[in-house]
Design a protein around this motif. Structure first.
Motif, mmCIF file in Angstrom:
data_model
loop_
_atom_site.group_PDB
_atom_site.id
_atom_site.type_symbol
_atom_site.label_atom_id
_atom_site.label_comp_id
_atom_site.label_asym_id
_atom_site.label_seq_id
_atom_site.Cartn_x
_atom_site.Cartn_y
_atom_site.Cartn_z
ATOM 1 N N GLU A 136 -19.171 1.397 -105.855
ATOM 2 C CA GLU A 136 -19.162 2.791 -106.323
ATOM 3 C C GLU A 136 -19.671 3.746 -105.249
ATOM 4 O OE1 GLU A 136 -19.216 0.018 -109.659
ATOM 5 O OE2 GLU A 136 -20.712 0.368 -108.096
ATOM 6 N N MET A 207 -13.629 -0.856 -121.256
ATOM 7 C CA MET A 207 -14.340 -0.187 -120.165
ATOM 8 C C MET A 207 -13.470 -0.107 -118.907
ATOM 9 S SD MET A 207 -17.335 1.024 -120.826
ATOM 10 C CE MET A 207 -18.451 1.017 -122.228
ATOM 11 N N TRP A 208 -12.722 -1.177 -118.653
ATOM 12 C CA TRP A 208 -11.821 -1.189 -117.496
ATOM 13 C C TRP A 208 -10.717 -0.137 -117.656
ATOM 14 C CZ3 TRP A 208 -6.568 -2.736 -117.450
ATOM 15 C CH2 TRP A 208 -6.000 -2.810 -116.173
ATOM 16 N N LEU A 210 -10.913 2.568 -119.290
ATOM 17 C CA LEU A 210 -11.508 3.899 -119.177
ATOM 18 C C LEU A 210 -11.976 4.212 -117.758
ATOM 19 C CD1 LEU A 210 -13.623 3.906 -122.470
ATOM 20 C CD2 LEU A 210 -11.588 5.299 -121.998
ATOM 21 N N ARG A 212 -14.524 2.837 -116.105
ATOM 22 C CA ARG A 212 -15.984 2.855 -115.984
ATOM 23 C C ARG A 212 -16.458 1.882 -114.898
ATOM 24 N NH1 ARG A 212 -15.111 6.872 -118.252
ATOM 25 N NH2 ARG A 212 -15.835 7.545 -120.309
ATOM 26 N N ALA A 213 -17.650 2.158 -114.360
ATOM 27 C CA ALA A 213 -18.240 1.279 -113.356
ATOM 28 C C ALA A 213 -18.685 -0.034 -114.005
ATOM 29 C CB ALA A 213 -19.446 1.967 -112.702
ATOM 30 N N PRO A 215 -17.148 -2.564 -115.383
ATOM 31 C CA PRO A 215 -16.634 -2.681 -116.754
ATOM 32 C C PRO A 215 -16.844 -4.053 -117.363
ATOM 33 C CG PRO A 215 -14.826 -2.709 -115.172
ATOM 34 C CD PRO A 215 -16.060 -2.342 -114.413
ATOM 35 N N VAL A 336 -26.046 4.204 -114.561
ATOM 36 C CA VAL A 336 -25.249 5.307 -115.111
ATOM 37 C C VAL A 336 -25.714 6.646 -114.536
ATOM 38 C CG1 VAL A 336 -24.664 6.556 -117.216
ATOM 39 C CG2 VAL A 336 -24.705 4.052 -117.232
#
Length: 357
Positions: A136, A207-208, A210, A212-213, A215, A336
């Motif tokens: 990230e 989560m993947w 969407l 997201r980190a 996921p 987060v």
């Protein structure tokens, strides 16, 4: 998967398995993580054709996320909620520590790397210092025009230093078995395990989808937490699955250390290693203060505030029984917050002046 790549992956896994066996015989801490991590890192730097499978790493994160979610009983959630202010302080500390580390790296290397433009160097040192996930932070650094090879190298080395240093320090100091509330479910139920696997896989996929980190860690963690908080004890995660997950996560870290990695600005790597050790000492002091304020054990707070990765620190807490839910909650909230705030902080601190007319 190409057959040649598959052979490399299998050979790397066999090396990691042998290293884990050696560490088990030597009674080292976290044998299923530290042994494979060291063996694969050394082999990679020696030029061996090591390889890691992304689906296997995702499966490892999925397994660890589901296992950690089983610790969040209603009593534990109440305990974690009671220290929300400490989590907020830990987030502020992580942001300040990362910024300070970046400033220190800039002071050391800006003059030594005149070939790197000033704007790029500022972004490179800032994102290399940030206490966040390697992938990230590298993506954020790329969008800011940084040297992504230096950023990725800094985060990879920091993770390995922390992952190796803290477990050994914990074992030598005799700190283990301090779990506040062990998981409520200890027995493996095949039907319940299958349902848990399906539900947590759905959480990872969501989560993947969407974007997201992490996921495959966060999604299963949240789903397993939901079951546990609701009092649904489906099944424990078998020990062999947890051990295999640690091994594939360690392999995925170890393959980052290619032969080219050693030639990535040796002074840069040396200063990152030194700075990481200094951060561990500073985090030890902050952990002690937070432990005094919250009544939690200093070892738990050290894992909660350390500049390591979320999966690695949570695994350390799980294996050594050092307050798994608290460590997981601190690390997840920090991840987060850092992902949301590091980019805006960079723009506010370093770009707002240049943006003025």
């Amino acid at each position: 998967m190409h057959p040649r790549f598959l052979v490399r992956v299998l050979a790397t896994l066999l090396l990691a398995l042998a290293a884990a066996g050696a560490c088990l015989a030597l009674r080292t801490p976290l044998p299923w993580m530290i042994g494979p991590l060291l063996a694969v890192s050394l082999a990679s730097m020696a030029g061996a054709p090591t390889a890691s499978s992304t689906p296997l790493r995702n499966a490892g994160q999925w397994t660890i996320g589901a296992a950690l979610g089983l610790y969040f009983t209603p009593q534990v959630v109440s305990l974690v909620a009671g220290v929300w202010w400490a989590i907020a302080l830990a987030i502020a500390w992580a942001l300040l520590l990362g910024w300070g580390f970046g400033r220190w790296l800039h002071g050391l290397h800006a003059a030594r790397m005149p070939h790197v433009p000033a704007k790029s160097m500022r972004a490179t040192t800032y994102f290399a210092g940030a206490i966040g996930g390697a992938s990230e932070m590298t993506l954020l650094a790329e969008s800011a025009g940084a040297r992504t090879d230096l950023v990725a190298a800094a985060h990879s080395l920091r993770l390995v230093v922390v992952t190796i240093t803290i477990p050994f320090a914990m074992q030598w100091s005799g700190l283990h078995g301090l779990e506040i509330n062990p998981p409520g479910v200890r027995e493996v139920n095949l039907g319940g395990l299958a349902l848990l696997a399906l539900a947590t896989a759905a959480g990872g996929l969501a989560m993947w989808a969407l974007g997201r980190a992490n996921p495959w860690f966060i999604g299963p963690l949240l789903v397993a937490m939901g079951f546990t908080i609701a009092g649904q004890s489906l099944s424990a995660v078998p020990a062999w699955m947890s051990n295999a997950a640690q091994l594939v996560i360690a392999v995925s870290l170890g393959v980052r250390f290619s032969r080219e990695f050693l030639h990535t600005a040796p002074r840069w790597l040396g200063s990152v290693a030194l700075g990481t050790c200094a951060m561990l000492v500073l985090c030890g002091g902050v952990a002690w203060l937070l432990a005094r304020a919250t009544g939690l054990h200093p070892a738990t707070m050290l894992l909660s505030t350390s500049p390591g990765g979320i999966a690695e620190m949570a695994i350390t807490a799980k294996v050594l029984q050092l307050g798994v839910p608290v460590v997981t909650a601190f690390q997840v909230c920090r991840l987060v917050a850092v992902l949301l705030l590091v980019g805006p902080m960079f723009r506010w601190v370093y770009l707002r002046k240049t943006a003025r007319p």
